[in-house]
Design an enzyme around this catalytic site. Structure first.
Site, PDB file in Angstrom:
ATOM      1  N   TYR A 183       0.827  -1.204   0.000  1.00  0.00           N
ATOM      2  CA  TYR A 183       0.000   0.000   0.000  1.00  0.00           C
ATOM      3  C   TYR A 183       0.863   1.257   0.000  1.00  0.00           C
ATOM      4  CZ  TYR A 183      -4.228  -2.703   1.077  1.00  0.00           C
ATOM      5  OH  TYR A 183      -5.290  -3.562   1.017  1.00  0.00           O
ATOM      6  N   TYR A 242      -2.738  -9.725   0.035  1.00  0.00           N
ATOM      7  CA  TYR A 242      -1.773  -9.023   0.886  1.00  0.00           C
ATOM      8  C   TYR A 242      -1.112 -10.058   1.787  1.00  0.00           C
ATOM      9  CZ  TYR A 242      -0.112  -6.313   4.906  1.00  0.00           C
ATOM     10  OH  TYR A 242       0.656  -5.792   5.902  1.00  0.00           O
ATOM     11  N   ARG A 258      -3.999 -12.155   3.314  1.00  0.00           N
ATOM     12  CA  ARG A 258      -5.365 -11.718   3.063  1.00  0.00           C
ATOM     13  C   ARG A 258      -5.693 -11.993   1.603  1.00  0.00           C
ATOM     14  NH1 ARG A 258      -8.352  -6.930   4.264  1.00  0.00           N
ATOM     15  NH2 ARG A 258      -9.812  -8.651   4.493  1.00  0.00           N
ATOM     16  N   HIS A 289      -8.609  -7.829  -2.226  1.00  0.00           N
ATOM     17  CA  HIS A 289      -9.740  -7.022  -1.760  1.00  0.00           C
ATOM     18  C   HIS A 289      -9.531  -5.562  -2.118  1.00  0.00           C
ATOM     19  CE1 HIS A 289      -6.658  -6.805   1.370  1.00  0.00           C
ATOM     20  NE2 HIS A 289      -7.138  -5.608   1.637  1.00  0.00           N
ATOM     21  N   HIS A 294     -10.747  -1.657  -0.589  1.00  0.00           N
ATOM     22  CA  HIS A 294     -11.344  -0.979   0.576  1.00  0.00           C
ATOM     23  C   HIS A 294     -12.194   0.219   0.160  1.00  0.00           C
ATOM     24  CE1 HIS A 294      -8.683  -2.816   3.693  1.00  0.00           C
ATOM     25  NE2 HIS A 294      -7.830  -2.899   2.697  1.00  0.00           N
TER      26      HIS A 294
HETATM   27  C1  MBD Z   1      -4.571  -5.189   4.808  1.00  0.00           C
HETATM   28  O1  MBD Z   1      -4.499  -4.889   3.505  1.00  0.00           O
HETATM   29  C2  MBD Z   1      -5.763  -5.141   5.406  1.00  0.00           C
HETATM   30  O2  MBD Z   1      -6.791  -4.772   4.651  1.00  0.00           O
HETATM   31  C3  MBD Z   1      -5.911  -5.471   6.755  1.00  0.00           C
HETATM   32  C4  MBD Z   1      -7.247  -5.449   7.377  1.00  0.00           C
HETATM   33  C5  MBD Z   1      -4.833  -5.847   7.488  1.00  0.00           C
HETATM   34  C6  MBD Z   1      -3.610  -5.887   6.879  1.00  0.00           C
HETATM   35  C7  MBD Z   1      -3.478  -5.564   5.547  1.00  0.00           C
HETATM   36 FE    FE Z   2      -6.198  -4.113   2.738  1.00  0.00          FE
END
Ligand code: MBD
Ligand code: FE
Length: 304
Positions: free
Chosen positions: A159, A193, A214, A217, A219
């Protein structure tokens, strides 16, 4: 007299007071300290183990990774579950399911009207995605001039802002819907992630025998008019971690459908040529009960 048994010491710690303090903070601190005293006694935690743990906590904070641990140990999802239970107890109608903010939101992303290229500067990375839909109230009526704040990771699962190699606000934008609540953006299908290796977080996860992945996704923080601001995520189907998210944040109502489009002239303003993947998704916002529910603020902005 200053000779104490453990339980005498605990009682003293929790009773010491020279001013009123805050009753709630006192009560919660007393419980947490009591639970930790008991844990140390029951597991015969050694001084070395205890100080290793305190050193780990210090490193966790210094690495700015507290939010990763809270997510990985289920606290973020717990708070969502409890909020939804509170809604149900009050017979509040639910909109689009909420999903955790996570620790990687950054406020103040550039704002565009109705549509945006979220992937500006990321041309050719991944499968082209167009996501579009409306922001609606529970009554099905559009929310005009709602704001859709959207963010996702880059093609390497990192990110912007937290990864200094990316430009400011890379893959982070806000879109103001038109009078009919419409929004749309172009980007690419992000990968999943993974928690950073060789970090305080991965140290604990290794010792727990857990992975830190993860599923893919995107957000969202959606707000508008007198509606309750919504923090949520959508999940991309087919990911191997869809039902095995280290943050326990995926939800049935948030797994979108991918539609393969061979060609379309509808998205010329977004520079879409050739085939791409389309996702249609409407966000349904709850009515707000007070002004503070309407504010699109991240959890850290809201926290005292
Ligand atoms: C992420 O990208 C995320 O969305 C969350 C909740 C925790 C760590 C990385
Ligand atoms: Fe995330």
């Amino acid at each position: 007299m200053a000779e104490y048994t453990p339980s005498e010491l605990l009682a003293l710690v929790n009773a010491s007071q020279v001013s009123a303090g805050d009753e709630r903070v006192r009560a919660i601190t007393a419980r947490v300290v009591a639970d930790l005293f008991r844990t140390i006694e029951e597991f015969e935690v050694t001084p070395n183990e205890f100080w290793s743990a305190m050193k780990w906590l210090t490193r966790l904070g210094q690495a700015d990774m507290v939010g990763l641990i809270t997510a990985g140990l289920g606290f973020d999802r717990l708070l969502d579950i409890l909020e939804e239970e509170a809604d149900e107890a009050k017979a509040r109608a639910l909109g689009t399911p909420r999903a955790i903010e996570g620790p990687l939101y950054v406020a103040g992303a550039p704002l565009s009207q109705r549509e945006v290229r979220l992937d500006e500067g990321n041309e050719g990375k991944g499968e082209t995605l167009v996501m579009e839909g409306r922001v609606l109230g529970l009554d099905g009526k559009p929310v005009p001039h709602a704001v859709v704040d959207v963010w996702h990771c880059n093609e390497q699962g990192r990110y912007s802002h937290f990864d200094p190699s990316q430009p400011d606000y890379n893959l982070r934008r806000r879109i103001e819907t038109d009078a009919e609540g419409n929004y749309r953006f172009r980007s690419f299908l992000p990968p999943g992630y993974a928690i950073p290796p060789n970090s305080p977080v991965s140290e604990l996860f290794d010792l727990l025998g857990r992975h830190g992945n993860r599923p893919a996704h995107i957000h969202f923080l959606v707000s508008g008019l007198s509606k309750r601001a919504l923090t949520t995520q959508v999940n991309i189907p087919g990911d191997t971690f869809l039902d095995d998210d280290f943050a326990f944040a995926t939800r049935d109502g948030l797994i979108v459908s991918l539609e393969k489009v061979e060609r379309s002239t509808e998205y010329a303003s977004l520079g879409v040529t050739g085939s791409f993947t389309r996702v249609r998704f409407d966000f349904v916002l709850q009515d707000s009960l007070n002004e503070s529910e309407t504010i699109a603020a991240s959890r850290y902005q809201t926290a005292a």
